[in-house]
Design a protein around this motif. Structure first.
Motif, mmCIF file in Angstrom:
data_model
loop_
_atom_site.group_PDB
_atom_site.id
_atom_site.type_symbol
_atom_site.label_atom_id
_atom_site.label_comp_id
_atom_site.label_asym_id
_atom_site.label_seq_id
_atom_site.Cartn_x
_atom_site.Cartn_y
_atom_site.Cartn_z
ATOM 1 N N GLU A 70 40.416 14.735 18.093
ATOM 2 C CA GLU A 70 40.207 13.470 18.796
ATOM 3 C C GLU A 70 41.548 12.783 18.993
ATOM 4 O O GLU A 70 42.329 12.622 18.059
ATOM 5 C CB GLU A 70 39.260 12.573 18.005
ATOM 6 N N ARG A 170 31.244 6.202 15.733
ATOM 7 C CA ARG A 170 30.950 7.614 15.552
ATOM 8 C C ARG A 170 31.030 8.274 16.925
ATOM 9 O O ARG A 170 30.454 7.781 17.895
ATOM 10 C CB ARG A 170 29.562 7.838 14.945
ATOM 11 N N THR A 171 31.744 9.377 17.013
ATOM 12 C CA THR A 171 31.869 10.128 18.256
ATOM 13 C C THR A 171 30.888 11.279 18.254
ATOM 14 O O THR A 171 30.803 12.038 17.273
ATOM 15 C CB THR A 171 33.299 10.661 18.440
ATOM 16 N N ILE A 172 30.149 11.420 19.349
ATOM 17 C CA ILE A 172 29.158 12.489 19.485
ATOM 18 C C ILE A 172 29.536 13.288 20.728
ATOM 19 O O ILE A 172 29.234 12.916 21.870
ATOM 20 C CB ILE A 172 27.730 11.907 19.587
ATOM 21 N N HIS A 173 30.236 14.372 20.500
ATOM 22 C CA HIS A 173 30.773 15.238 21.555
ATOM 23 C C HIS A 173 29.793 16.388 21.768
ATOM 24 O O HIS A 173 29.555 17.190 20.867
ATOM 25 C CB HIS A 173 32.152 15.744 21.110
ATOM 26 N N ASN A 206 29.635 17.959 18.223
ATOM 27 C CA ASN A 206 30.954 18.047 17.573
ATOM 28 C C ASN A 206 31.269 19.475 17.156
ATOM 29 O O ASN A 206 31.861 19.727 16.100
ATOM 30 C CB ASN A 206 31.034 17.088 16.386
ATOM 31 N N ALA A 226 25.744 19.293 12.658
ATOM 32 C CA ALA A 226 26.680 18.187 12.505
ATOM 33 C C ALA A 226 25.985 17.062 11.751
ATOM 34 O O ALA A 226 24.775 16.850 11.895
ATOM 35 C CB ALA A 226 27.134 17.693 13.874
#
Length: 596
Positions: A70, A170-173, A206, A226
């Motif tokens: 990131e 929170r990153t949700i890729h 992620n 994840a």
């Protein structure tokens, strides 16, 4: 050090000093990126066999992982990101999805339009300068072939004073997993006989996932869902990134249906409550979620519930894929090596036109009215099917990596001005200059762009997330059939549309008669960013099959403002702007704060 080496090094030093001191032209500088130059971020791209979702796949990865690390940048500052192509045989670029590279045109990372790709064993220094107002959620990815399926990563532009308050992020890729190699998929799509890639075997969160077929053999490969760790009684900003290759997904959180959208594609919106999201390839959203109270957690645990799931389902495909991530509170637990035997929630079917006329900008965004529109351009998409290949055409032409034989901006700078589009011809031809297959516009124009889908040659209809490089557009909606200006203007009454960079054309019921209009998406755009910009479907398979266009904004002096010889190093494959193990690059610096 030998005498010859010392002489070469001294000459390079003198050249670098000369460039720093004297090469200030039109507000930019030429700099020698020698040993003393330190990039802010370094990305090394390799291809390796990696474990993923209980399987192993030979993939293009960034700094050894998929997704890549990131990246967090501040708006209003300049950054240099060095991208090494450590692969043996494959070309590479890096595109900063959602950011306009108008000031540094060779940093857009589109090999068909703006730059030569980075050759194997070379590196390229990208200059990024997020403008004030760009704070939001983006991602970076390769723009070569099918590499973006695994070669991507989150890119967050941080806000010094965000308008919304929250306790954490929170990153949700989201990404797809195809078990075939990139080469196998590309060959099937672009060389006869045509072979479709099929559906993804998984949608990863992620980069993580588990087998979706109970009882399937995992071999010796470990895998897990994840995990999204949260604390009770907090507000989290969830940054959703649609980095999928093909999938259009519906997603929601088990027992957490209090999402409030606050950002779409890098622009803040007024809060809009939803209980689930729909996300296509290239789209991003931020949503606030308030977590459960301690009392609610105690009640759930008394009933045997000590964990929750993010449930993801693909939509608008022949076969639906369902995948998960685990939402876990302190004291909760779950065996993250398996997916739940039964889906914990029911996600709705596709909502056609989801949020098209509902989202509002947080602050006034200078939306152009119909009276301000200077020209309307319709891009008509058709599909050609023959016995050996399937190709997408825009106004009768495809755009692939083989046309033109060099990046379009490079061709223009190489004094091949015969390739500069004729504005007059385009005006007389519905907006496209057929000779160059490009769509020109003058700075200051206000365009209304209609992407008009027609029935496919094989009778199969798809959703298409269209992405625009350069400045964001104002999204003014979508619908079935042919675009109706006055009908859509009625829908827009009292609406101030948000700015987007990726928007969906939907699959409406029925198979569609070949060549007959069946769906549209409309934008308005203030033409402000001079340059050469791709507009394309962000489904990787469709891009490879020709579903992309090139737009040229500005007159010759606007587009070619840097001048020769300043850009000489960018105009040949492996030119002086590209470094390798025996040569440092010479690069154009566009921003004054590079000296800070």
């Amino acid at each position: 050090m030998t005498t010859k080496t010392a002489v070469i090094s001294f000459c390079r030093l003198l050249m670098g000093l000369a460039l720093v001191v004297s090469s200030i032209v039109n507000g930019y500088k030429l700099r020698y990126h020698g040993e003393s130059f330190k990039p802010d971020i370094v990305l090394r791209v390799t291809e390796n066999s990696i474990p993923v979702a209980c399987s192993t796949r030979y993939s293009v990865v960034i700094n050894g992982t998929s997704p890549g690390p990131e990246i967090r940048l501040r708006q209003g500052r300049t950054y240099w990101i060095r991208v090494y192509n450590d692969m043996e045989t494959q070309n590479l670029t890096m595109h900063w999805h959602g950011l306009s590279m108008a000031a540094s045109p060779f940093s857009d990372g589109s090999p068909q339009a703006s730059q030569w790709p980075i050759a194997p064993q070379y590196f390229f220094d990208y200059e990024l300068h997020p403008n004030v107002g760009d704070a939001g959620t983006y991602f970076y990815h390769s723009h070569v072939g099918f590499q973006a399926m695994s070669a991507s990563g989150p890119l967050i532009i941080e806000d010094d004073d965000p308008p919304y308050q929250y306790d954490g992020e929170r990153t949700i890729h989201l990404s797809d997993l195809f078990l075939q190699t990139d080469e196998q998929i590309e060959t099937g799509l672009t060389q006869p006989p045509y072979v479709w890639s099929g559906e993804p075997s998984n949608v990863l969160v992620n980069g993580q996932g588990v087998l979706l077929n109970p009882g399937a053999d995992t071999g010796d490969t470990e895998c897990s869902l994840a995990t999204i760790l949260v604390e009770p009684e907090k507000v989290y900003r969830l940054r959703f990134i649609g980095a999928t290759a093909l999938s259009y997904v519906s997603l929601g959180f088990q027992s957490h249906n209090n999402l409030s959208i606050i950002e779409a594609d890098g622009d803040y919106t007024q809060p809009f409550g939803v209980d689930h999201l729909q996300i296509g390839a290239g789209q991003r959203f931020s949503a606030l979620m308030r977590t459960k109270s301690r009392k609610e957690l105690e009640e759930d645990r008394a009933n045997g519930i000590n964990h929750y799931f993010l449930q993801i389902e693909t939509r608008e495909r022949p076969d639906s894929v369902r995948s998960y991530a685990a939402l876990i509170y302190p004291g909760g637990s779950y065996n993250v090596s398996t997916a739940p035997a039964n889906p914990p929630m029911i996600l709705p079917s596709t909502t056609l036109g989801w949020l098209d006329y509902q989202l509002r900008p947080l602050t006034p965004n200078n939306f152009p009215t119909l009276a301000e529109v200077t020209r309307r351009v319709t891009v008509t998409i058709t599909q050609i099917v023959n016995n050996t290949l399937v190709t997408f055409l825009q106004n009768g032409f495809p755009w692939t990596e083989s046309f033109p034989p060099m990046p379009y901006l490079v061709a223009l700078y190489n004094e091949d001005l015969s390739l500069f589009p004729s504005y007059e011809s385009a005006i007389n031809n519905g907006g496209m200059d057929n000779r160059t297959r490009t769509f020109p516009a003058k700075l200051g124009e206000v365009l209304e762009i209609i992407i008009q889908m027609t029935g496919a040659g094989n009778g199969i209809l798809n959703v298409h997330p269209f992405h625009a490089h350069g400045a964001h557009f104002y999204d003014i909606g979508s619908g079935s059939g042919a675009y109706d200006l006055m009908q859509n203007e009625e829908r827009l009454k009292g609406v101030e549309p948000v700015r987007r960079d990726t928007a969906m054309t939907y699959r409406y019921p029925g198979s569609g008669i070949p060549g007959v209009p069946w769906a549209w998406r409309a934008w308005r755009l203030r033409v402000t960013d001079a340059g050469v910009w791709l507009v394309h479907c962000h489904i990787l398979q469709h891009m490879l099959m020709g579903m992309q266009t090139v737009w040229v904004f500005g007159d010759r002096n606007d587009v070619l403002r840097l001048g020769y010889p300043a850009v000489k190093g960018y105009l040949s494959y492996g030119g002086e702007a590209y470094g390798n193990s025996s040569r440092w690059p010479t690069c154009v610096h566009y921003w004054d704060d590079d000296d800070d």
